[in-house]
Design a protein around this motif. Structure first.
Motif, short mmCIF file in Angstrom:
data_model
loop_
_atom_site.label_atom_id
_atom_site.label_comp_id
_atom_site.label_asym_id
_atom_site.label_seq_id
_atom_site.Cartn_x
_atom_site.Cartn_y
_atom_site.Cartn_z
N LEU A 283 0.85 -1.19 0.00
CA LEU A 283 0.00 0.00 0.00
C LEU A 283 0.89 1.24 0.00
N THR A 284 0.67 2.13 -0.95
CA THR A 284 1.46 3.35 -1.07
C THR A 284 0.57 4.56 -0.86
N ARG A 289 4.76 7.14 1.25
CA ARG A 289 5.05 6.17 2.31
C ARG A 289 4.41 4.83 1.98
N ARG A 290 5.11 3.75 2.36
CA ARG A 290 4.68 2.42 1.93
C ARG A 290 4.60 1.44 3.10
N ILE A 291 3.56 0.59 3.04
CA ILE A 291 3.39 -0.52 3.98
C ILE A 291 3.30 -1.80 3.16
N HIS A 292 4.07 -2.80 3.60
CA HIS A 292 3.97 -4.13 2.99
C HIS A 292 3.26 -5.07 3.96
N PHE A 293 2.13 -5.64 3.52
CA PHE A 293 1.39 -6.63 4.29
C PHE A 293 1.66 -7.98 3.64
N ALA A 294 2.37 -8.86 4.36
CA ALA A 294 2.83 -10.11 3.74
C ALA A 294 1.77 -11.19 3.68
N ILE A 313 10.29 0.96 1.47
CA ILE A 313 9.17 0.48 2.29
C ILE A 313 9.38 0.95 3.72
N ASP A 314 8.37 1.58 4.28
CA ASP A 314 8.49 2.13 5.64
C ASP A 314 8.17 1.11 6.71
N ALA A 348 12.81 -2.69 4.43
CA ALA A 348 11.82 -1.95 5.23
C ALA A 348 12.48 -1.35 6.46
N ARG A 349 12.04 -0.17 6.82
CA ARG A 349 12.61 0.50 7.99
C ARG A 349 12.13 -0.15 9.29
N ALA A 350 10.86 -0.51 9.35
CA ALA A 350 10.30 -1.02 10.60
C ALA A 350 9.57 -2.33 10.34
#
Length: 401
Positions: A283-284, A289-294, A313-314, A348-350
């Motif tokens: 999701l951007t 800013r970006r979130i990756h949901f695995a 990826i944040d 990813a940062r976090a």
């Protein structure tokens, strides 16, 4: 990931959806999707695969070769239309990155009975972190996550509220009941603007929860799952292949949502193994800013490829539970150390751990995933503040870049 036993199948009414043996199947690679969804349990039924000490020689599964790195990542695909009718292949077995377990493997797991934590560790359930609280206030610039438990997140992004793999049910077919309550009461949710589903196993695609949504709620699904949703009355359904995307109109500007690969599989009934795809979502936000949901995944080459195609990826929402015994579950479920490595591969940062502390789906002690992910993170030397080991019900806001 829910474990389907023969007993649960036999007890199921004949007119209901019958789950597979369990959801413990190996992962997937690149391809296209079939029309019917996969199953809820983590232990797969007999299928094609390679001969091992635990499985007899069966017909070989054809898997795609790992993607070799390119000098530069390919450009992102143009967003596809929302609600677009699609035609998919009938089968996605070629996307598997490991063969499915055979009869001997299933017999071994039934004989050893190691899909539940040791009884002496069950008192740890009382110590599982559960701290429900009010969700943070959100406007068009907010990017925040709230963990409802398992793989269910409430993501506030670009002025939208997006749910991931929403499971508000107390019990999933073929699994023990939740050991922690849902982190956010359904009536306390803001209006839901979209739902993303990673795959069709019962602990990720929960029909009773989806029935609570208005039928005009946009559903973003893996390739081949749209017919399942449309049969249930949903009118705004989009299913995607890996590396495809859509844009959701949002008050803060369009939110891009990409479907990306995962190392897993699909099965929902006795006859639909790998008939629909599986994967994660990227999701951007309008500001980048970006979130990756695995979703559900084992560890493998796809994480590095995702990070290459989507730099910056944040936050990575990664599974850390349902991994024991490793001889059975390694291909489809990351353990805590692998989740930390996957976060590094993604760039990813976090990291926000998930897929633990909700349903006891495998043999590790209830608190072990938390202890191990903290130790693995500390061993990297990365800032402790970037490990978002949230209690069920807690929230965190991602700072602006």
């Amino acid at each position: 990931m829910t474990e389907q036993t023969e007993r649960s199948l036999a007890e199921q009414p004949p007119d209901t959806e019958r789950p597979p043996d369990t959801e413990r199947l190996p992962p997937a690679a690149p391809g296209e999707a079939g029309e019917r969804g996969g199953g809820a349990g983590h232990t797969p039924g007999p299928a094609t695969g390679q001969a091992t000490a635990d499985a007899p020689a069966l017909p070989q599964v054809t898997t795609d070769a790992p993607v070799l790195p390119h000098a530069t990542p390919p450009p992102l695909t143009a967003p596809r239309p929302l609600g677009e009718p699609r035609t998919w292949p009938r089968d996605f077995t070629h996307r598997l990155t490991a063969p499915l377990p055979g009869v001997r493997a299933l017999a071994r797991i039934a004989r050893e009975g190691k899909l539940r934590p040791p009884p002496e560790t069950l008192p740890e359930i009382q110590q599982l972190p559960f701290e429900p609280g009010p969700m943070p206030a959100a406007d068009t610039t907010t990017l925040a996550v709230t963990w409802a438990g398992h793989a269910s997140w409430i993501i506030r992004i670009g002025g939208l509220t997006v749910l991931t793999d929403p499971v508000w049910s107390r019990k999933i077919l073929g699994t023990p009941a939740r050991v922690t309550p849902v982190g956010v009461r359904w009536e306390d949710l803001p209006p839901v603007d979209a739902v993303v589903i990673s795959h069709n196993h019962y602990d990720h695609l929960d029909a009773p929860t989806l029935k609570r949504l208005p039928r005009h709620t946009p559903l973003l699904l893996p390739a081949g799952l749209a017919p399942w949703a449309r049969r249930r009355g949903f009118t705004r359904v989009t299913d995607l292949d890996w590396w495809e995307a859509v844009e959701l109109p949002a008050p803060g500007g369009p939110v891009r949502v990409d479907f990306v690969p995962a190392h897993h599989w699909s099965k929902r009934t006795l006859t639909d193994t790998c008939r629909s795809l599986w994967g994660g979502w990227l999701l951007t936000a309008p500001d980048g800013r970006r979130i990756h949901f695995a979703g559900d995944t084992g560890y493998g080459h796809w994480f590095e490829e995702i990070g290459r195609r989507y730099p910056g990826i944040d936050l990575a929402l990664l599974p850390i539970g349902a991994y024991d015994p490793r001889w059975m579950l390694r291909p489809v479920h990351t353990d805590p150390e692998e989740a930390v490595k996957a976060c590094q591969d993604l760039g990813a940062r976090a990291l926000a751990p998930m897929h633990w502390s909700t349903f006891l789906l495998s043999g590790e002690p209830p608190l072990e995933p938390l202890h191990r992910v903290r130790a693995a993170w500390a061993a990297t030397g990365r800032p402790r503040a970037d490990l978002w080991d949230l209690p069920v019900g807690a929230s965190r806001v991602l700072a602006a870049r």
